[in-house]
Design an enzyme around this catalytic site. Structure first.
Site, PDB file in Angstrom:
ATOM      1  N   GLU A 105      28.609  67.898 -18.859  1.00  0.00           N
ATOM      2  CA  GLU A 105      29.519  67.938 -18.533  1.00  0.00           C
ATOM      3  C   GLU A 105      30.032  66.968 -17.428  1.00  0.00           C
ATOM      4  O   GLU A 105      31.083  66.405 -16.980  1.00  0.00           O
ATOM      5  CB  GLU A 105      30.236  69.705 -17.275  1.00  0.00           C
ATOM      6  CG  GLU A 105      30.358  69.947 -18.687  1.00  0.00           C
ATOM      7  CD  GLU A 105      30.584  71.991 -18.610  1.00  0.00           C
ATOM      8  OE1 GLU A 105      30.846  72.567 -19.306  1.00  0.00           O
ATOM      9  OE2 GLU A 105      29.938  72.357 -16.739  1.00  0.00           O
ATOM     10  N   ALA A 121      27.432  83.691 -18.743  1.00  0.00           N
ATOM     11  CA  ALA A 121      28.399  84.781 -17.300  1.00  0.00           C
ATOM     12  C   ALA A 121      28.982  85.375 -19.016  1.00  0.00           C
ATOM     13  O   ALA A 121      28.490  86.692 -18.393  1.00  0.00           O
ATOM     14  CB  ALA A 121      29.952  83.820 -17.118  1.00  0.00           C
ATOM     15  N   GLN A 122      29.361  85.976 -20.098  1.00  0.00           N
ATOM     16  CA  GLN A 122      29.785  87.140 -20.544  1.00  0.00           C
ATOM     17  C   GLN A 122      28.929  87.727 -20.724  1.00  0.00           C
ATOM     18  O   GLN A 122      29.529  88.954 -20.765  1.00  0.00           O
ATOM     19  CB  GLN A 122      30.910  86.446 -21.799  1.00  0.00           C
ATOM     20  CG  GLN A 122      31.802  85.705 -21.616  1.00  0.00           C
ATOM     21  CD  GLN A 122      32.961  87.297 -21.324  1.00  0.00           C
ATOM     22  OE1 GLN A 122      32.457  87.804 -21.617  1.00  0.00           O
ATOM     23  NE2 GLN A 122      33.809  86.681 -20.197  1.00  0.00           N
ATOM     24  N   VAL A 126      17.454  90.278  -0.449  1.00  0.00           N
ATOM     25  CA  VAL A 126      16.448  91.155  -0.620  1.00  0.00           C
ATOM     26  C   VAL A 126      15.498  90.686  -1.276  1.00  0.00           C
ATOM     27  O   VAL A 126      14.548  89.628  -1.143  1.00  0.00           O
ATOM     28  CB  VAL A 126      17.375  92.097  -1.834  1.00  0.00           C
ATOM     29  CG1 VAL A 126      16.401  92.826  -2.882  1.00  0.00           C
ATOM     30  CG2 VAL A 126      18.468  92.938  -1.425  1.00  0.00           C
ATOM     31  N   GLY A 160      27.266  89.228 -12.737  1.00  0.00           N
ATOM     32  CA  GLY A 160      26.783  90.664 -13.428  1.00  0.00           C
ATOM     33  C   GLY A 160      27.376  91.993 -12.347  1.00  0.00           C
ATOM     34  O   GLY A 160      27.880  93.057 -12.584  1.00  0.00           O
ATOM     35  N   SER A 190      26.374  89.704  -6.123  1.00  0.00           N
ATOM     36  CA  SER A 190      27.422  89.932  -6.278  1.00  0.00           C
ATOM     37  C   SER A 190      27.445  88.839  -7.017  1.00  0.00           C
ATOM     38  O   SER A 190      28.853  88.058  -6.907  1.00  0.00           O
ATOM     39  CB  SER A 190      27.626  89.716  -5.050  1.00  0.00           C
ATOM     40  OG  SER A 190      27.963  88.644  -4.811  1.00  0.00           O
ATOM     41  N   GLY A 191      27.398  87.556  -8.310  1.00  0.00           N
ATOM     42  CA  GLY A 191      27.861  86.963  -9.296  1.00  0.00           C
ATOM     43  C   GLY A 191      28.697  87.585 -10.076  1.00  0.00           C
ATOM     44  O   GLY A 191      28.918  88.784 -10.022  1.00  0.00           O
TER      45      GLY A 191
HETATM   46  C1  LIG Z   1      25.984  74.887 -13.022  1.00  0.00           C
HETATM   47  C2  LIG Z   1      26.151  75.791 -13.711  1.00  0.00           C
HETATM   48  C3  LIG Z   1      27.010  75.507 -14.856  1.00  0.00           C
HETATM   49  C4  LIG Z   1      26.960  77.058 -15.732  1.00  0.00           C
HETATM   50  N1  LIG Z   1      28.035  77.089 -17.169  1.00  0.00           N
HETATM   51  C5  LIG Z   1      28.523  77.511 -17.461  1.00  0.00           C
HETATM   52  C6  LIG Z   1      29.509  78.231 -18.444  1.00  0.00           C
HETATM   53  O1  LIG Z   1      30.754  77.159 -18.873  1.00  0.00           O
HETATM   54  N2  LIG Z   1      29.798  79.412 -19.370  1.00  0.00           N
HETATM   55  C7  LIG Z   1      28.940  80.439 -19.261  1.00  0.00           C
HETATM   56  O2  LIG Z   1      29.040  81.498 -20.290  1.00  0.00           O
HETATM   57  N3  LIG Z   1      28.290  80.684 -18.334  1.00  0.00           N
HETATM   58  C8  LIG Z   1      27.435  79.059 -17.245  1.00  0.00           C
HETATM   59  N4  LIG Z   1      26.523  78.876 -16.366  1.00  0.00           N
HETATM   60  C9  LIG Z   1      25.772  80.461 -16.524  1.00  0.00           C
HETATM   61  C10 LIG Z   1      26.735  81.423 -15.841  1.00  0.00           C
HETATM   62  O3  LIG Z   1      26.203  80.520 -14.127  1.00  0.00           O
HETATM   63  C11 LIG Z   1      25.379  82.768 -15.925  1.00  0.00           C
HETATM   64  O4  LIG Z   1      25.019  82.987 -16.195  1.00  0.00           O
HETATM   65  C12 LIG Z   1      25.846  83.560 -14.889  1.00  0.00           C
HETATM   66  O5  LIG Z   1      26.156  82.955 -13.321  1.00  0.00           O
HETATM   67  C13 LIG Z   1      24.524  84.964 -14.573  1.00  0.00           C
HETATM   68  O6  LIG Z   1      25.843  86.177 -13.910  1.00  0.00           O
HETATM   69  P1  LIG Z   1      24.383  86.220 -13.024  1.00  0.00           P
HETATM   70  O7  LIG Z   1      25.038  88.056 -12.256  1.00  0.00           O
HETATM   71  O8  LIG Z   1      23.106  87.121 -13.645  1.00  0.00           O
HETATM   72  O9  LIG Z   1      23.952  85.984 -12.038  1.00  0.00           O
HETATM   73  P2  LIG Z   1      24.527  84.615 -10.950  1.00  0.00           P
HETATM   74  O10 LIG Z   1      26.128  85.251 -10.969  1.00  0.00           O
HETATM   75  O11 LIG Z   1      23.675  83.903 -10.359  1.00  0.00           O
HETATM   76  O12 LIG Z   1      24.805  85.743  -9.209  1.00  0.00           O
HETATM   77  C14 LIG Z   1      22.858  85.916  -8.801  1.00  0.00           C
HETATM   78  C15 LIG Z   1      23.850  86.168  -7.564  1.00  0.00           C
HETATM   79  O13 LIG Z   1      22.694  86.802  -6.987  1.00  0.00           O
HETATM   80  C16 LIG Z   1      22.538  86.825  -5.418  1.00  0.00           C
HETATM   81  N5  LIG Z   1      20.982  87.246  -5.046  1.00  0.00           N
HETATM   82  C17 LIG Z   1      19.670  86.208  -5.789  1.00  0.00           C
HETATM   83  N6  LIG Z   1      18.475  86.602  -5.510  1.00  0.00           N
HETATM   84  C18 LIG Z   1      19.017  87.623  -4.015  1.00  0.00           C
HETATM   85  C19 LIG Z   1      18.696  87.936  -3.142  1.00  0.00           C
HETATM   86  N7  LIG Z   1      17.477  88.296  -3.646  1.00  0.00           N
HETATM   87  N8  LIG Z   1      19.294  89.082  -2.373  1.00  0.00           N
HETATM   88  C20 LIG Z   1      20.466  88.810  -2.479  1.00  0.00           C
HETATM   89  N9  LIG Z   1      21.713  88.278  -3.247  1.00  0.00           N
HETATM   90  C21 LIG Z   1      20.691  87.900  -4.387  1.00  0.00           C
HETATM   91  C22 LIG Z   1      23.140  85.521  -5.421  1.00  0.00           C
HETATM   92  O14 LIG Z   1      23.456  84.835  -4.401  1.00  0.00           O
HETATM   93  C23 LIG Z   1      23.936  84.999  -6.660  1.00  0.00           C
HETATM   94  O15 LIG Z   1      25.325  85.905  -5.531  1.00  0.00           O
HETATM   95  C24 LIG Z   1      26.529  78.235 -15.548  1.00  0.00           C
HETATM   96  C25 LIG Z   1      25.472  77.937 -14.492  1.00  0.00           C
HETATM   97  C26 LIG Z   1      25.717  76.845 -13.763  1.00  0.00           C
HETATM   98  C27 LIG Z   1      24.543  77.351 -13.293  1.00  0.00           C
END
Ligand SMILES: Cc1cc2nc3c(=O)[nH]c(=O)nc-3n(C[C@H](O)[C@H](O)[C@H](O)COP(=O)(O)OP(=O)(O)OC[C@H]3O[C@@H](n4cnc5c(N)ncnc54)[C@H](O)[C@@H]3O)c2cc1C
Length: 438
Positions: A174, A318-319, A78, A14, A11-12
């Site tokens: 940062e 994030a985007q 998972v 994406g 629930s990040g």
């Molecule tokens: C410190 C930091 C600073 C950042 N700064 C920026 C920024 O300034 N600008 C930017 O664009 N991006 C930034 N990013 C990158 C950005 O946060 C990521 O690219 C983005 O969060 C990716 O989204 P996602 O949905 O792929 O993963 P995430 O947002 O990381 O979500 C993954 C989710 O999956 C869940 N999960 C993982 N494994 C399991 C499992 N086995 N079972 C159940 N749940 C699970 C996790 O709990 C989490 O909620 C930063 C990242 C970090 C760590």
């Protein structure tokens, strides 16, 4: 007839975007995450440096989706996927491998910390990926000052007040700048036996410049700003060793009780669960519609997916995750509604930003390269906009204004004091009453 079930893991950025895109779909949506909250990772460093409290950058998933009646939220980890049986397995508080069947699956499980094969560094140099990490780093930083204040031996102050950040990407930059502002403003007048402004902050990276994904002029601006804030920037050398007492870099031993790892990430095991083709980093190679080859019902989005555009892999930001998650959700919705197949996924790059201390950021979008206060205002506006709820937006805005004006921080609590199992040493001298080393 049973309703179509869409299972979303993560629930990040994406996963949440995918779930929201399915709000009007004729499907039962199940969103599984191992935490109960959606975390705004770009502001983790502000929790680690006490600007914001953990509750100001994360929100319960169930609260965010409370009006989305077709969506059920499950707290669980998972552990695997059976592609043939179309089933996801998860562990919850007291059960293992609970099966949950799906018709469509969206994996959005992000990344974890990577120590580039040196997992032994992890115990000495925590990373910054979850809220728990951010609170652990905050504890470590604040505890170092407390320990120095209570320490009779001035020679130990230097080790306690040396902070090393390994990795000069956006998080390291940062974090280093925010630490410099913390010690030189907020903490400055609060200690009696030590001078927090003498703290040494080092940013170390093997890359030849800070913020290597930004243009060279912005890297230079960021580096100059860091140096102005008193951060020592050491580039061009990798860290050879990290232990309980510091690091070895370029043949030099630097003693420090606080080393923070902001260097690398590794994808979640989604590729292993699916037994799918991955890139060198282990991210699942997806098709232009973000589905897994040979499995049009499985989508992988965000940091744990690998997709090239114009010959280059899309960045882990994030985007990308938001746009891919939204795309996968809409595609499933369209398929269920019998609509036309959407065009392949196309990333719309809105630019990159990094903040370097109070009132200064760098911003790069297309041909526009900006650094300074205007970039910082843009950074603040964009980050407020993308927080998950209005209440977080208001809370963070008020806190930022307050911190900007007064220098005071949102949360400077040390929360693990009695849970710590640190080695102790015998007291050599009683605590003096007069100021010791100022
Ligand atoms: C410190 C930091 C600073 C950042 N700064 C920026 C920024 O300034 N600008 C930017 O664009 N991006 C930034 N990013 C990158 C950005 O946060 C990521 O690219 C983005 O969060 C990716 O989204 P996602 O949905 O792929 O993963 P995430 O947002 O990381 O979500 C993954 C989710 O999956 C869940 N999960 C993982 N494994 C399991 C499992 N086995 N079972 C159940 N749940 C699970 C996790 O709990 C989490 O909620 C930063 C990242 C970090 C760590």
């Amino acid at each position: 007839m049973a309703q179509t079930r869409v299972v979303i893991v993560g629930s990040g950025f994406g996963g949440l975007a995918a779930a929201k895109a399915l709000r009007n779909a004729a499907a039962s949506v199940v969103l599984i995450d191992r935490t109960n909250h959606h975390l705004f990772e770009p502001l983790l460093y502000q929790v680690a440096t006490s600007v914001l409290a953990p509750g100001q950058i994360a929100s319960p998933i169930r609260g965010i989706l409370r009006r989305q009646k077709n969506t059920t939220v499950i707290l669980g980890e998972v552990t695997g996927v059976d592609k043939e049986k179309k089933c996801v397995f998860f562990d919850d508080a007291d059960r293992k491998n609970v099966p949950i069947p799906y018709d469509y699956l969206v994996l959005a499980t992000g990344v974890t910390q990577s120590y580039f094969g040196h997992n032994e560094f992890a115990q000495y140099a925590p990373g910054l990926k979850t809220l728990v990490d951010a609170v652990a780093v905050r504890n470590k930083v604040l505890q170092a000052f407390e320990q120095a204040e209570a320490e009779e031996d001035p020679s130990r102050h230097r080790d306690l007040l040396t902070f090393i950040l390994v990795g000069a990407g956006p998080t390291g930059v940062e974090m280093a700048a925010a630490l410099a502002v913390l010690v030189r403003s907020t903490l400055k007048s609060e200690f009696r036996r030590i001078d927090p402004t003498t703290a040494r902050i080092l940013l170390v990276d093997m890359a030849p410049r800070v913020l290597p994904t930004f243009s060279e002029d912005l890297s230079t601006a960021a580096k100059e700003r860091l140096q102005k804030l008193g951060v020592e920037v050491r580039l061009g050398h990798s860290v050879d060793l990290i232990d309980a007492d510091g690091i070895n870099v370029a043949g030099e031993r630097i003693v420090s009780k606080t080393v923070i790892w902001t260097a690398g990430v590794a994808p979640s095991p989604a590729g292993k669960w699916l037994n799918a083709d991955t890139d060198r980093a282990g991210r699942v190679r997806v098709q232009p519609d973000v589905s897994v080859p040979g499995h049009p019902e499985i989508f992988v989005v965000g940091d744990t997916a690998s997709l090239d555009e114009n010959g280059k892999p899309l960045p882990g930001v994030a985007q990308v995750a938001i746009q891919q998650g939204r795309y996968a959700g809409k595609l499933i919705h369209k398929r269920l509604a019998g609509g036309p197949t959407p065009k392949p996924f196309k990333y719309f790059d809105k630019g990159s930003m990094a903040v370097v201390g109070k009132g200064f950021a760098v911003l790069q979008t297309g041909k526009i390269h900006l650094s300074g206060f205007v970039a910082w205002l843009a950074w603040a506006a964009v980050h407020l906009e993308f927080l998950a709820t209005s209440s977080l937006r208001v809370a963070v805005f008020v806190q930022w204004v307050w911190t900007y004006i007064t220098g005071q921080r949102g949360s400077r609590l040390i929360l693990n004091l009695h849970g710590s199992d640190k080695a102790t040493r015998p007291a050599e001298t009683p605590l003096g009453v007069a100021a010791a080393s100022k």
